[in-house]
Design an enzyme around this catalytic site. Structure first.
Site, short mmCIF file in Angstrom:
data_model
loop_
_atom_site.label_atom_id
_atom_site.label_comp_id
_atom_site.label_asym_id
_atom_site.label_seq_id
_atom_site.Cartn_x
_atom_site.Cartn_y
_atom_site.Cartn_z
N ARG A 21 0.72 -1.22 -0.08
CA ARG A 21 -0.16 -0.05 -0.08
C ARG A 21 0.78 1.26 0.02
NH1 ARG A 21 -3.60 -2.40 -1.95
NH2 ARG A 21 -5.56 -2.67 -1.25
N ASP A 55 4.57 0.06 -7.58
CA ASP A 55 3.23 -0.12 -8.29
C ASP A 55 2.00 0.59 -7.62
OD1 ASP A 55 2.09 -1.65 -10.34
OD2 ASP A 55 1.04 -2.63 -8.68
N GLU A 69 -3.25 8.41 -7.18
CA GLU A 69 -3.42 7.73 -8.36
C GLU A 69 -4.77 8.13 -9.02
OE1 GLU A 69 -3.48 3.33 -7.36
OE2 GLU A 69 -1.78 3.50 -6.47
N HIS A 98 -0.17 0.71 -10.66
CA HIS A 98 -1.05 -0.24 -9.98
C HIS A 98 -1.79 -1.44 -10.63
CE1 HIS A 98 -3.49 -0.03 -5.92
NE2 HIS A 98 -3.21 -1.33 -6.12
N SER A 149 0.19 -4.78 -10.66
CA SER A 149 0.86 -6.03 -10.55
C SER A 149 0.06 -7.05 -10.44
CB SER A 149 1.81 -5.93 -9.22
OG SER A 149 0.97 -5.48 -7.93
#
Length: 319
Positions: free
Chosen positions: A224, A248, A253, A272, A274
């Site tokens: 996170r 990631d 975002e 984001h 993965s």
């Protein structure tokens, strides 16, 4: 007996719930309508797992769903004091993302070790420049987070010959305690964050932490974003305290085009993704339908979150 009402906090594309026809009254809402519709729901499916709407709407008036399921591994965007204190059961999508994330992390480790970013850049510039790469076998990794994602990452790295120390909240069998983290990190070539966001992990990867790492080490976060102090990581990379990093997840975002993170040396930025292997949405929908069928039959639900700790407890004592 009336059908249970299933409320879906929706986003495009919507989940495929055709198998529930005749077994649930399915209603859909966006963030703006969630608070008004919560009292009518027996079950809430948080399909839009990037939303903070549940945390904002839950403290309102009226009854609340008996069960909330989020189509994600993390529940930090969901939990609020009122939901945590309630009798509502919260479940997550444990079982969907572990292998894809572990493969992604392994790919990043290989990319760093073999300098694939450098090769691609030299190819773009049409430069033939021989270099030596790093052998993974015998290198050392620390994986922070001893849940199923961290354990799957550990398994794949061990298959490549990497010596892995897995760190969890408490020591148990082959898992180290957080108290061992500083010592382990100072010896590691790879530090990988795969832990849930809790009050104890928020901001744990800071300037002090990056100062413990070897100058040749790399840091990877697939956990996170708030666990990493982004400004401290940027400073560590610019000052060459560490050799590289891959993120990631991010505080903001999507990452805007003006973000300085795009231009940080030796930082790999990914959006984001993965855990998002092809077909992941279908698998999330199928998982929820199977869980709904268990719930409707009065059977125990899997993946029940310990709301006090913020994750699904494992089978090991202390996990």
């Amino acid at each position: 007996m009336p059908e249970p009402t299933l409320l879906v906090l929706d986003t495009d594309p919507s989940p495929r719930l055709g198998r529930l026809t005749g077994r649930a009254t399915v209603r859909y809402t966006d963030e703006a309508g969630l608070a008004a519709r919560l009292p009518e729901a027996d079950v809430l499916l948080v399909w839009d797992f990037t939303s903070d709407a549940v945390r904002a709407a839950w403290p309102g008036d009226g009854p609340r769903p008996a069960w909330v399921h989020t189509a994600s591994a993390g529940v930090d965007r969901l939990l609020c004091p009122e939901l945590t204190a309630s009798d509502t059961v919260v479940t997550n999508a444990r079982g969907i993302f572990e292998r894809p994330i572990a493969e992604y992390v392994t790919g990043l480790v290989l990319a760093f070790a073999k300098d694939l970013p450098g090769t691609l850049e030299l190819q773009r510039r049409r430069l033939w420049r021989h270099r030596e790469s790093t052998q993974l076998a015998g290198s050392r990794a620390v994986v922070v987070g001893a849940g199923p994602i961290g354990r799957e990452i550990t398994r794949l790295l061990i298959a490549l010959g990497v010596q892995v120390a897995l760190v969890g909240r408490r020591a148990r069998r082959t898992i180290h305690a957080m108290a061992d983290l500083d010592r382990l990190v100072s010896l590691a070539d790879w530090v990988i964050c795969a832990a849930p966001l809790t009050e104890s992990t928020r901001g744990m990867f800071d300037a002090r932490f990056f100062g413990l790492m070897q100058p040749s080490a790399r840091f990877i976060n697939v956990g996170r974003a708030p666990m990493v102090v982004e400004d401290d990581l940027v400073a560590a990379l610019r000052k060459r305290w560490i050799a590289g990093a891959a993120l990631d997840v991010f505080e903001q975002e999507p990452l805007g085009p003006q973000s300085p993170l795009w231009d940080v040396p030796d930082l790999i930025v990914s959006p984001h993704m993965s855990g998002d292997a092809a077909g992941w949405r279908d698998r999330l929908g199928e998982q929820f339908v199977e869980m709904y069928e268990r719930w409707a039959a009065g059977e125990p639900l899997p993946n029940v979150v310990d709301k006090q700790h913020g994750y699904v407890p494992g089978t090991d004592p202390g996990e």
